[in-house]
Write a protein that holds these residues in place. Sequence first.
Motif, PDB file in Angstrom:
ATOM      1  N   ARG A 113       0.785  -1.227   0.000  1.00  0.00           N
ATOM      2  CA  ARG A 113       0.000   0.000   0.000  1.00  0.00           C
ATOM      3  C   ARG A 113       0.824   1.288   0.000  1.00  0.00           C
ATOM      4  O   ARG A 113       0.337   2.342   0.386  1.00  0.00           O
ATOM      5  N   THR A 114       2.097   1.183  -0.395  1.00  0.00           N
ATOM      6  CA  THR A 114       2.956   2.359  -0.510  1.00  0.00           C
ATOM      7  C   THR A 114       3.426   2.493  -1.945  1.00  0.00           C
ATOM      8  O   THR A 114       3.986   1.556  -2.510  1.00  0.00           O
ATOM      9  N   GLY A 115       3.176   3.659  -2.526  1.00  0.00           N
ATOM     10  CA  GLY A 115       3.640   3.943  -3.870  1.00  0.00           C
ATOM     11  C   GLY A 115       4.847   4.858  -3.829  1.00  0.00           C
ATOM     12  O   GLY A 115       5.133   5.491  -2.809  1.00  0.00           O
ATOM     13  N   ALA A 116       5.562   4.919  -4.946  1.00  0.00           N
ATOM     14  CA  ALA A 116       6.729   5.794  -5.046  1.00  0.00           C
ATOM     15  C   ALA A 116       6.720   6.497  -6.399  1.00  0.00           C
ATOM     16  O   ALA A 116       6.543   5.852  -7.435  1.00  0.00           O
ATOM     17  N   ILE A 117       6.898   7.786  -6.352  1.00  0.00           N
ATOM     18  CA  ILE A 117       7.046   8.563  -7.577  1.00  0.00           C
ATOM     19  C   ILE A 117       8.505   8.467  -7.979  1.00  0.00           C
ATOM     20  O   ILE A 117       9.397   8.770  -7.189  1.00  0.00           O
ATOM     21  N   GLN A 118       8.736   8.039  -9.200  1.00  0.00           N
ATOM     22  CA  GLN A 118      10.100   7.852  -9.682  1.00  0.00           C
ATOM     23  C   GLN A 118      10.711   9.137 -10.195  1.00  0.00           C
ATOM     24  O   GLN A 118      11.844   9.437  -9.901  1.00  0.00           O
ATOM     25  N   ASN A 119      10.008   9.857 -10.983  1.00  0.00           N
ATOM     26  CA  ASN A 119      10.522  11.098 -11.559  1.00  0.00           C
ATOM     27  C   ASN A 119       9.371  12.040 -11.842  1.00  0.00           C
ATOM     28  O   ASN A 119       8.318  11.612 -12.278  1.00  0.00           O
ATOM     29  N   VAL A 120       9.611  13.321 -11.592  1.00  0.00           N
ATOM     30  CA  VAL A 120       8.706  14.371 -12.028  1.00  0.00           C
ATOM     31  C   VAL A 120       9.555  15.288 -12.900  1.00  0.00           C
ATOM     32  O   VAL A 120      10.582  15.785 -12.447  1.00  0.00           O
ATOM     33  N   GLY A 121       9.163  15.466 -14.130  1.00  0.00           N
ATOM     34  CA  GLY A 121       9.934  16.324 -15.009  1.00  0.00           C
ATOM     35  C   GLY A 121       9.041  17.242 -15.819  1.00  0.00           C
ATOM     36  O   GLY A 121       8.078  16.786 -16.432  1.00  0.00           O
ATOM     37  N   VAL A 122       9.363  18.531 -15.792  1.00  0.00           N
ATOM     38  CA  VAL A 122       8.658  19.515 -16.600  1.00  0.00           C
ATOM     39  C   VAL A 122       9.704  20.196 -17.482  1.00  0.00           C
ATOM     40  O   VAL A 122      10.701  20.728 -16.982  1.00  0.00           O
ATOM     41  N   VAL A 123       9.489  20.163 -18.780  1.00  0.00           N
ATOM     42  CA  VAL A 123      10.403  20.772 -19.736  1.00  0.00           C
ATOM     43  C   VAL A 123      10.500  22.276 -19.429  1.00  0.00           C
ATOM     44  O   VAL A 123       9.471  22.922 -19.180  1.00  0.00           O
ATOM     45  N   PRO A 124      11.726  22.834 -19.397  1.00  0.00           N
ATOM     46  CA  PRO A 124      11.910  24.228 -18.947  1.00  0.00           C
ATOM     47  C   PRO A 124      10.974  25.254 -19.573  1.00  0.00           C
ATOM     48  O   PRO A 124      10.444  26.122 -18.867  1.00  0.00           O
ATOM     49  N   GLU A 125      10.727  25.185 -20.884  1.00  0.00           N
ATOM     50  CA  GLU A 125       9.872  26.215 -21.493  1.00  0.00           C
ATOM     51  C   GLU A 125       8.395  26.075 -21.114  1.00  0.00           C
ATOM     52  O   GLU A 125       7.579  26.930 -21.474  1.00  0.00           O
ATOM     53  N   HIS A 126       8.051  25.046 -20.338  1.00  0.00           N
ATOM     54  CA  HIS A 126       6.658  24.853 -19.899  1.00  0.00           C
ATOM     55  C   HIS A 126       6.526  24.978 -18.375  1.00  0.00           C
ATOM     56  O   HIS A 126       5.478  24.654 -17.816  1.00  0.00           O
ATOM     57  N   ARG A 127       7.590  25.425 -17.719  1.00  0.00           N
ATOM     58  CA  ARG A 127       7.557  25.598 -16.255  1.00  0.00           C
ATOM     59  C   ARG A 127       6.826  26.877 -15.879  1.00  0.00           C
ATOM     60  O   ARG A 127       6.700  27.797 -16.672  1.00  0.00           O
ATOM     61  N   GLY A 128       6.338  26.899 -14.643  1.00  0.00           N
ATOM     62  CA  GLY A 128       5.660  28.081 -14.142  1.00  0.00           C
ATOM     63  C   GLY A 128       4.197  28.171 -14.538  1.00  0.00           C
ATOM     64  O   GLY A 128       3.552  29.182 -14.292  1.00  0.00           O
ATOM     65  N   LEU A 129       3.676  27.102 -15.137  1.00  0.00           N
ATOM     66  CA  LEU A 129       2.282  27.094 -15.596  1.00  0.00           C
ATOM     67  C   LEU A 129       1.385  26.183 -14.747  1.00  0.00           C
ATOM     68  O   LEU A 129       0.201  26.057 -15.031  1.00  0.00           O
ATOM     69  N   GLY A 130       1.980  25.517 -13.760  1.00  0.00           N
ATOM     70  CA  GLY A 130       1.206  24.602 -12.922  1.00  0.00           C
ATOM     71  C   GLY A 130       1.220  23.165 -13.398  1.00  0.00           C
ATOM     72  O   GLY A 130       0.484  22.326 -12.858  1.00  0.00           O
TER      73      GLY A 130
END
Length: 185
Positions: A113-130
């Motif tokens: 019952r425990t999950g793990a997020i492996q990676n969160v990645g947002v391409v730089p030109e799309h950052r700051g948008l939520g």
Amino acid sequence: MPTTYFKRLRMEINLRRSALPEPVLPEGYEWRAWHPVLTEAHARAKWSSFQGALDPQLFPCLSSLQGCRRLVSDISLRRGFVPQATWLVVLPATEFRKITPCATIQGVAKRWRTGAIQNVGVVPEHRGLGLGAALLAQSLIGFREGGHRRVILEVTAENAGAIRLYERIGFRHTRTSYRLVEAAD
């Protein structure tokens, strides 16, 4: 060979006690649920997200597109892979452009019952948008629907922006570790 230690924070959220935000994307962006045909798009988003960042020093697979392809493939083939917690955000194709991968997240089951997020990645030109907050919320909903009660992730302590995002979503720092990296001569 010179060595460097990088401080890593383990963060955790209790899905039973946390009110998750609504995963809302800005206008023009779309969700893509996990499907193996999207492996390349996930890899491209991951590679673009981590170029010039600290993470490829700690995890060399993030330093090349080929390494990111292998990583996404390996994650998706793990026994505990959680497809409903794995998402891609894209700008859809138009007559003037191909589909544009903008952000990616992958989830796996760690323990009961425990999950793990492996990676969160947002391409730089799309950052700051939520997109990062929306990705996390969408992934956490997938973990909850899959019966997970807790979700963990690790982040480099120097990544203050990511830490603020995780805390805003409801993650709490639970452990500190140090990762040894031997510098190339």
